[in-house]
Design an enzyme around this catalytic site. Structure first.
Site, short mmCIF file in Angstrom:
data_model
loop_
_atom_site.label_atom_id
_atom_site.label_comp_id
_atom_site.label_asym_id
_atom_site.label_seq_id
_atom_site.Cartn_x
_atom_site.Cartn_y
_atom_site.Cartn_z
N ASP A 62 -10.69 -2.18 1.43
CA ASP A 62 -9.44 -1.81 0.76
C ASP A 62 -8.33 -2.71 1.29
O ASP A 62 -7.71 -2.43 2.32
CB ASP A 62 -9.12 -0.35 1.01
CG ASP A 62 -8.06 0.16 0.05
OD1 ASP A 62 -7.55 -0.62 -0.77
OD2 ASP A 62 -7.75 1.38 0.11
N ALA A 63 -8.10 -3.83 0.60
CA ALA A 63 -7.18 -4.84 1.12
C ALA A 63 -6.02 -5.11 0.16
O ALA A 63 -5.01 -5.67 0.56
CB ALA A 63 -7.94 -6.13 1.40
N LYS A 64 -6.17 -4.73 -1.11
CA LYS A 64 -5.11 -4.87 -2.12
C LYS A 64 -4.49 -6.27 -2.12
O LYS A 64 -3.28 -6.43 -2.23
CB LYS A 64 -4.05 -3.78 -1.92
CG LYS A 64 -4.66 -2.37 -2.03
CD LYS A 64 -3.66 -1.23 -2.02
CE LYS A 64 -4.32 0.11 -2.27
NZ LYS A 64 -5.09 0.66 -1.14
N ARG A 65 -5.33 -7.28 -1.96
CA ARG A 65 -4.84 -8.65 -1.90
C ARG A 65 -4.36 -9.12 -3.28
O ARG A 65 -4.80 -8.61 -4.32
CB ARG A 65 -5.94 -9.57 -1.36
CG ARG A 65 -6.33 -9.26 0.09
CD ARG A 65 -5.14 -9.27 1.04
NE ARG A 65 -5.54 -9.27 2.43
CZ ARG A 65 -5.36 -8.24 3.28
NH1 ARG A 65 -4.79 -7.13 2.89
NH2 ARG A 65 -5.74 -8.35 4.55
N ASP B 86 0.85 -1.19 0.00
CA ASP B 86 0.00 0.00 0.00
C ASP B 86 0.89 1.25 0.00
O ASP B 86 2.12 1.13 -0.03
CB ASP B 86 -0.96 0.00 1.20
CG ASP B 86 -2.32 0.60 0.83
OD1 ASP B 86 -2.35 1.80 0.47
OD2 ASP B 86 -3.32 -0.12 0.87
#
Lengths: 312, 312
Positions: free
Chosen positions: B104-107, A109
């Site tokens: 919002d984890a952007k995995r 992030d």
């Protein structure tokens, strides 16, 4: 320093492998599932009771022969809050047995948010006044570099502050990894090479007594040509090698991640080891009742397979 | 379909913004912290008690004027298992108030692992026999595309199966985002453009009644030139726009993410809204005792700022 501890454990056990703890409830022996469903109910708590019992038995069967384990966050996160409790319990238990723990979370992030992730996995979290607490307290964590250095710096800082490590995704083991990672730049490099160059730069101040950096890289065994190139480019990075076994990488492929000193990499295997009793390799020798013997046999077979390839 | 619900909520409230719920314990009003530390102890449970109370009050003050909220997983994960419980409680509470929730984890990971992440955030997790459970049950989740389609496909499938959405990182808002995202390929494109082309391809079968796809993109307001280019390339993708406000993006910058129909994007603001009582914008008007009034005033100011820029 993290990388020195990892190297010393690899040498002590003469085993450059790491076992992935990727629990899938549907793969766990039925008698363990039923026991925990009876105790906690057919729900997430029952599932994670079974996972904890399974993981502890696997760890008990392996901790004297393997240097490290790699719990994959997704396979705990999938089971919610209860799953994270199992993740935490697994990390604590593995560390209590002297294993090095690499949390495979691939977090990423912007800087201030990456800091929160880093706090959770390898640093400390602020609570109140002068109280800071470790949360998952792994020895290392995997990191996705897509945000550039802003998103990696907080992890590097925690590596320095808390004696931890990271492994940055460079070339992943999956078949579509080339879609973006293999794009060629206008100066003739591949994207994975551009990332490797940055890994060198980011890790240059975190080098331990054996000449390796605690800022490592992930390069899949499934791409041996790229591995060869990357091993020559990644000056000091220790390489975490996924893709051996089930995904198709051989010991010879994985061996390309090592340098002439016999060091420089750890090779991961997950499903092949922890669910070895189901594997064709072992015929009918194992059942779910002796799954830990199967895991140990497969971990030894893997160690010998890689060491054999390294002697070539 | 997710994107249709999002568009309808934006229209109902005449507000194309999303509020980031990024709780940092040190920023939460001291009286809320002290109350929860007294009740649960000065520990992770005390912290997350305060976070849940804070989030609920913020949600109560905003749910009738904003269409969506975006809890950032890192700011819950930082507080461990207790943090995930707060994440889950926040999502449930926001949904009970009619808000759309973007986790919002952007995995990101290889296919079989990405499936586990997708199960957790927008799908269902297998428990036993015919029992499958939702876990965090957000309406949408952010995804990092570094693994290529293998790692994105499970999310797309869950979008189709469960009426959910994803936002794929294309060009992030942070200052070092250009390190890899702005590399130019040998065919003259930038990496972020290559990803945008894939987002079009991956999202072409998930288009709703207003012509947009539930397979969206993340493009930062901090790079208006790239935004302009990407908006013209991203045929059907709804764009989630971070970087407005604190990070330096203006309403005019964010407006470039919209199309002529006044749709096509949601603009995020996190700290500027939820900690608005501390902001210079409002002088001494607010204190921590009326922080919800401040959050509401700032959310309205932001809505008007963006709508003004969209009328230009």
């Amino acid at each position: 320093m993290f990388v020195d501890r990892l190297i010393e454990e690899i040498r002590n056990k003469n085993n450059p492998s790491v076992i992935g703890l990727d629990p899938r409830i549907e793969e766990i022996p039925l008698y363990i599932r039923e026991k925990n469903f009876n105790e906690y109910g057919i729900n997430l708590r029952g599932v994670t009771g079974a996972i904890i019992e399974f993981n502890k038995k696997i760890i008990d069967s392996l901790y004297d022969i393997v240097p490290a384990v790699k719990p994959q966050a997704a396979f705990y996160e999938r089971y919610g809050t209860e799953g994270f409790e199992a993740f935490k319990t697994t990390i604590e238990y593995a560390k209590s047995k002297g294993l090095i723990v690499i949390a495979d979370a691939k977090r990423n992030d912007i800087g201030s948010t990456a800091e929160a992730y880093s706090n959770a996995y390898i640093g400390k979290t602020f609570i109140h006044k002068n109280i800071n607490k470790t949360v998952f307290n792994a020895d290392a964590v995997t990191v996705n570099p897509y945000f550039g250095y802003d998103g990696v710096r907080p992890f590097v800082e925690d590596c320095n502050n808390y004696d931890k490590g990271i492994f940055i995704l460079v070339k992943t083991s999956n078949s579509s990894s080339g879609e973006f990672q293999d794009l060629q730049t206008d100066r003739g490099t591949f994207i994975y090479e551009e990332i490797a160059l940055k890994v060198n730069e980011w890790g240059k101040d975190t080098v331990g007594k054996y000449g390796y950096s605690s800022i490592g890289a992930v390069v899949g065994a499934t791409f041996p040509k790229q591995m060869e190139k990357l091993r020559s480019m990644l000056k000091r990075a220790f390489i975490l090698v996924p893709g051996y076994g089930r995904q198709g990488g051989t010991a010879e492929d994985a061996a390309k991640a090592f340098l002439g000193d016999g060091l420089g990499a750890v090779v991961n295997s997950s499903r092949n080891v922890i669910y070895a009793w189901k594997s064709n390799i072992w015929g009918n020798k194992y059942t779910e009742r002796n799954f830990t013997d199967a895991a140990r046999a497969e971990a030894i077979r893997m160690k010998e397979d890689i060491n054999r390839a390294l002697r070539k």
